[in-house]
Scaffold this motif. Structure first.
Motif, PDB file in Angstrom:
ATOM      1  N   THR A 122       0.839  -1.197   0.000  1.00 33.92           N
ATOM      2  CA  THR A 122       0.000   0.000   0.000  1.00 33.92           C
ATOM      3  C   THR A 122       0.876   1.250   0.000  1.00 33.92           C
ATOM      4  OG1 THR A 122      -1.712  -1.220   1.168  1.00 33.92           O
ATOM      5  CG2 THR A 122      -1.812   1.192   1.296  1.00 33.92           C
ATOM      6  N   LYS A 123       1.863   1.261   0.875  1.00 31.70           N
ATOM      7  CA  LYS A 123       2.771   2.415   0.979  1.00 31.70           C
ATOM      8  C   LYS A 123       3.444   2.707  -0.365  1.00 31.70           C
ATOM      9  CE  LYS A 123       7.178   3.697   3.004  1.00 31.70           C
ATOM     10  NZ  LYS A 123       8.085   3.665   4.138  1.00 31.70           N
ATOM     11  N   HIS A 124       4.022   1.673  -0.956  1.00 24.35           N
ATOM     12  CA  HIS A 124       4.791   1.923  -2.191  1.00 24.35           C
ATOM     13  C   HIS A 124       3.881   2.146  -3.401  1.00 24.35           C
ATOM     14  CE1 HIS A 124       8.738   1.825  -0.495  1.00 24.35           C
ATOM     15  NE2 HIS A 124       8.306   0.892   0.327  1.00 24.35           N
ATOM     16  N   ALA A 125       2.689   1.596  -3.367  1.00 20.24           N
ATOM     17  CA  ALA A 125       1.744   1.893  -4.469  1.00 20.24           C
ATOM     18  C   ALA A 125       1.301   3.350  -4.390  1.00 20.24           C
ATOM     19  CB  ALA A 125       0.539   0.957  -4.393  1.00 20.24           C
ATOM     20  N   ILE A 126       1.021   3.833  -3.185  1.00 20.43           N
ATOM     21  CA  ILE A 126       0.608   5.239  -3.055  1.00 20.43           C
ATOM     22  C   ILE A 126       1.739   6.159  -3.527  1.00 20.43           C
ATOM     23  CG2 ILE A 126       0.016   7.070  -1.409  1.00 20.43           C
ATOM     24  CD1 ILE A 126      -1.570   4.989   0.180  1.00 20.43           C
ATOM     25  N   LEU A 127       2.963   5.845  -3.119  1.00 17.88           N
ATOM     26  CA  LEU A 127       4.098   6.679  -3.568  1.00 17.88           C
ATOM     27  C   LEU A 127       4.178   6.692  -5.099  1.00 17.88           C
ATOM     28  CD1 LEU A 127       6.789   5.631  -0.919  1.00 17.88           C
ATOM     29  CD2 LEU A 127       5.804   7.933  -1.227  1.00 17.88           C
ATOM     30  N   ALA A 128       4.015   5.521  -5.710  1.00 15.96           N
ATOM     31  CA  ALA A 128       4.098   5.438  -7.177  1.00 15.96           C
ATOM     32  C   ALA A 128       2.926   6.161  -7.829  1.00 15.96           C
ATOM     33  CB  ALA A 128       4.124   3.966  -7.613  1.00 15.96           C
ATOM     34  N   MET A 129       1.730   6.024  -7.235  1.00 12.91           N
ATOM     35  CA  MET A 129       0.541   6.674  -7.820  1.00 12.91           C
ATOM     36  C   MET A 129       0.628   8.193  -7.665  1.00 12.91           C
ATOM     37  SD  MET A 129      -2.444   3.977  -6.676  1.00 12.91           S
ATOM     38  CE  MET A 129      -2.521   2.301  -7.347  1.00 12.91           C
ATOM     39  N   LYS A 130       1.297   8.651  -6.613  1.00 16.62           N
ATOM     40  CA  LYS A 130       1.496  10.104  -6.474  1.00 16.62           C
ATOM     41  C   LYS A 130       2.499  10.595  -7.517  1.00 16.62           C
ATOM     42  CE  LYS A 130       1.489  11.953  -2.112  1.00 16.62           C
ATOM     43  NZ  LYS A 130       1.766  12.007  -0.655  1.00 16.62           N
ATOM     44  N   ALA A 131       3.535   9.815  -7.748  1.00 15.41           N
ATOM     45  CA  ALA A 131       4.572  10.226  -8.701  1.00 15.41           C
ATOM     46  C   ALA A 131       4.091  10.125 -10.152  1.00 15.41           C
ATOM     47  CB  ALA A 131       5.821   9.357  -8.511  1.00 15.41           C
ATOM     48  N   HIS A 132       3.253   9.129 -10.430  1.00 17.46           N
ATOM     49  CA  HIS A 132       2.744   8.899 -11.799  1.00 17.46           C
ATOM     50  C   HIS A 132       1.237   8.704 -11.695  1.00 17.46           C
ATOM     51  CE1 HIS A 132       6.960   7.952 -12.775  1.00 17.46           C
ATOM     52  NE2 HIS A 132       6.943   7.241 -11.666  1.00 17.46           N
ATOM     53  N   PRO A 133       0.455   9.781 -11.513  1.00 21.20           N
ATOM     54  CA  PRO A 133      -0.987   9.607 -11.258  1.00 21.20           C
ATOM     55  C   PRO A 133      -1.700   8.868 -12.397  1.00 21.20           C
ATOM     56  CG  PRO A 133      -0.289  11.869 -10.837  1.00 21.20           C
ATOM     57  CD  PRO A 133       0.866  11.183 -11.523  1.00 21.20           C
ATOM     58  N   PRO A 134      -2.398   7.772 -12.050  1.00 29.62           N
ATOM     59  CA  PRO A 134      -3.152   7.050 -13.083  1.00 29.62           C
ATOM     60  C   PRO A 134      -4.320   7.908 -13.567  1.00 29.62           C
ATOM     61  CG  PRO A 134      -3.274   5.913 -10.939  1.00 29.62           C
ATOM     62  CD  PRO A 134      -2.514   7.169 -10.715  1.00 29.62           C
ATOM     63  N   SER A 135      -4.581   7.892 -14.879  1.00 25.38           N
ATOM     64  CA  SER A 135      -5.574   8.822 -15.431  1.00 25.38           C
ATOM     65  C   SER A 135      -6.983   8.584 -14.874  1.00 25.38           C
ATOM     66  CB  SER A 135      -5.575   8.762 -16.957  1.00 25.38           C
ATOM     67  OG  SER A 135      -5.603   7.426 -17.362  1.00 25.38           O
ATOM     68  N   GLY A 136      -7.351   7.331 -14.626  1.00 27.66           N
ATOM     69  CA  GLY A 136      -8.696   7.053 -14.106  1.00 27.66           C
ATOM     70  C   GLY A 136      -8.738   6.864 -12.599  1.00 27.66           C
ATOM     71  N   GLY A 137      -7.699   7.301 -11.902  1.00 32.90           N
ATOM     72  CA  GLY A 137      -7.629   7.083 -10.457  1.00 32.90           C
ATOM     73  C   GLY A 137      -7.043   5.714 -10.147  1.00 32.90           C
ATOM     74  N   GLY A 138      -6.513   5.577  -8.933  1.00 31.59           N
ATOM     75  CA  GLY A 138      -5.900   4.306  -8.540  1.00 31.59           C
ATOM     76  C   GLY A 138      -6.856   3.454  -7.728  1.00 31.59           C
ATOM     77  N   SER A 139      -6.585   2.151  -7.692  1.00 33.67           N
ATOM     78  CA  SER A 139      -7.396   1.240  -6.892  1.00 33.67           C
ATOM     79  C   SER A 139      -6.485   0.235  -6.194  1.00 33.67           C
ATOM     80  CB  SER A 139      -8.407   0.504  -7.777  1.00 33.67           C
ATOM     81  OG  SER A 139      -9.107  -0.474  -7.021  1.00 33.67           O
ATOM     82  N   ILE A 140      -6.583   0.200  -4.868  1.00 30.62           N
ATOM     83  CA  ILE A 140      -5.839  -0.802  -4.093  1.00 30.62           C
ATOM     84  C   ILE A 140      -6.867  -1.784  -3.519  1.00 30.62           C
ATOM     85  CG2 ILE A 140      -4.336  -1.191  -2.100  1.00 30.62           C
ATOM     86  CD1 ILE A 140      -3.192   1.646  -2.568  1.00 30.62           C
ATOM     87  N   ILE A 141      -6.630  -3.063  -3.761  1.00 29.37           N
ATOM     88  CA  ILE A 141      -7.596  -4.106  -3.386  1.00 29.37           C
ATOM     89  C   ILE A 141      -6.885  -5.089  -2.453  1.00 29.37           C
ATOM     90  CG2 ILE A 141      -9.081  -5.945  -4.272  1.00 29.37           C
ATOM     91  CD1 ILE A 141      -8.893  -4.358  -7.047  1.00 29.37           C
ATOM     92  N   ASN A 142      -7.376  -5.182  -1.231  1.00 30.28           N
ATOM     93  CA  ASN A 142      -6.713  -6.027  -0.239  1.00 30.28           C
ATOM     94  C   ASN A 142      -7.526  -7.289   0.032  1.00 30.28           C
ATOM     95  OD1 ASN A 142      -4.667  -4.118   0.065  1.00 30.28           O
ATOM     96  ND2 ASN A 142      -5.808  -3.002   1.641  1.00 30.28           N
TER      97      ASN A 142
END
Ligand SMILES: NC(=O)c1ccc[n+]([C@@H]2O[C@H](COP(=O)([O-])OP(=O)(O)OC[C@H]3O[C@@H](n4cnc5c(N)ncnc54)[C@H](O)[C@@H]3O)[C@@H](O)[C@H]2O)c1
Length: 261
Positions: A122-142
């Motif tokens: 979760t931590k590293h996905a958020i960092l990556a999504m902040k650095a390279h924002p996905p056009s349709g928004g990000g989704s984390i599924i646990n």
């Protein structure tokens, strides 16, 4: 056919079971999939099968309990596909023991995968999504479990880890929403699904043959059967797609009625 077209999805524990079903489903609906696991042979075979079917797939050896391994996985994904839209924190392990017999070593091993793994991803996905924002928004599924909602007398460590995943998911969902990050975070709660995890668990239990054990577990679900991996992959697909764009901090229970009783 294209419910997740052009999205880039990382799935951990992707080589077998629910992870494998999820990558197949996401790839068939248009996503580029990154298969992360420690089971290299099965993961590489699945990578090839998905590529042969015409979709984009990359297998990466990855241990969810290691932060270095997470950094390498994210770097590799961004280098190859440019961004990360979806992370499925699926890798998980189970162990059954009475509380007074469980070893601290086994407890910590389980937590390192089921809880540390979800936190690090979760931590590293958020960092990556902040650095390279996905056009349709990000989704984390646990991947939590019915065992994150109700207790089992022999699954204390597993219950604790999956309950932790459930509430950590809500915390991060709130954080992302309130911070104005376009990242949704949700948990899935499967009942018993016929995967290597459940087969190994039943094999390890004393008593009857496999068919009788399977029937006993099936009967715990009001619908009278154990689930198929695709029952969960459809939930992953929904949460990965923009069809769920108003869904965050939610618990998607897919359990044949197990927790409705
Ligand atoms: N099968 C079920 O009935 C069920 C029910 C509820 C929740 N879940 C959860 O769903 C998820 C998937 O379950 P499954 O049944 O497919 O399990 P499985 O054991 O069949 O497959 C798990 C995969 O995770 C991988 N893995 C294990 N440790 C890893 C690590 N340290 N780093 C990377 N990968 C690792 C394994 O190599 C394997 O490929 C798990 O989190 C599990 O707790 C499963």
């Amino acid at each position: 056919m294209n419910r997740v077209a052009d999205k880039v999805a990382i799935v951990t524990g992707a080589s077998v079971g629910l992870g494998a079903a999820s990558v197949r489903m996401l790839a068939s609906e248009g996503a580029a999939v990154v298969l992360a696991d420690i089971k290299d042979k099965e993961g590489q075979e699945l990578e090839r099968a998905i590529q042969l079917a015409g979709a984009k797939a990359l297998y990466v050896h990855h241990d969810v309990a290691s932060e270095e391994s997470w950094k390498a996985l994210i770097e590799r994904t961004v280098a190859q596909f440019g961004q990360i839209d979806v992370l499925v924190n699926n890798a998980g392990v189970a162990a059954s023991a009475a509380p007074e017999e469980q070893t601290l070593e086994q407890w910590r091993w389980l937590m390192s995968i089921n809880l540390d793994g979800v936190f690090l991803g979760t931590k590293h996905a958020i960092l990556a999504m902040k650095a390279h924002p996905p056009s349709g928004g990000g989704s984390i599924i646990n991947l939590s479990s019915i065992e994150g909602l109700v207790g089992d007398p022999q699954l204390g460590a597993y219950n604790a880890s999956k309950g932790g995943v459930r509430l950590y998911t809500k915390s991060v969902a709130l954080y992302c929403a309130k911070a104005g990050l376009d990242i949704r975070v949700n948990s899935i709660h499967p009942g018993y699904i016929w995967t290597p995890m459940v087969k190994n668990y039943l094999r390890s239990r004393d008593g009857q043959d496999m068919a009788a054990k399977r029937a006993e577990v099936a009967a715990m679900h009001p619908v009278g059967r154990i689930g198929d991996p695709d029952d969960i992959a459809f939930g992953v697909l929904y949460l990965a797609s923009s069809e769920s764009k108003f869904v965050t901090g939610a618990e998607l229970v897919i359990d044949g009625g197990y927790t409705a009783q």
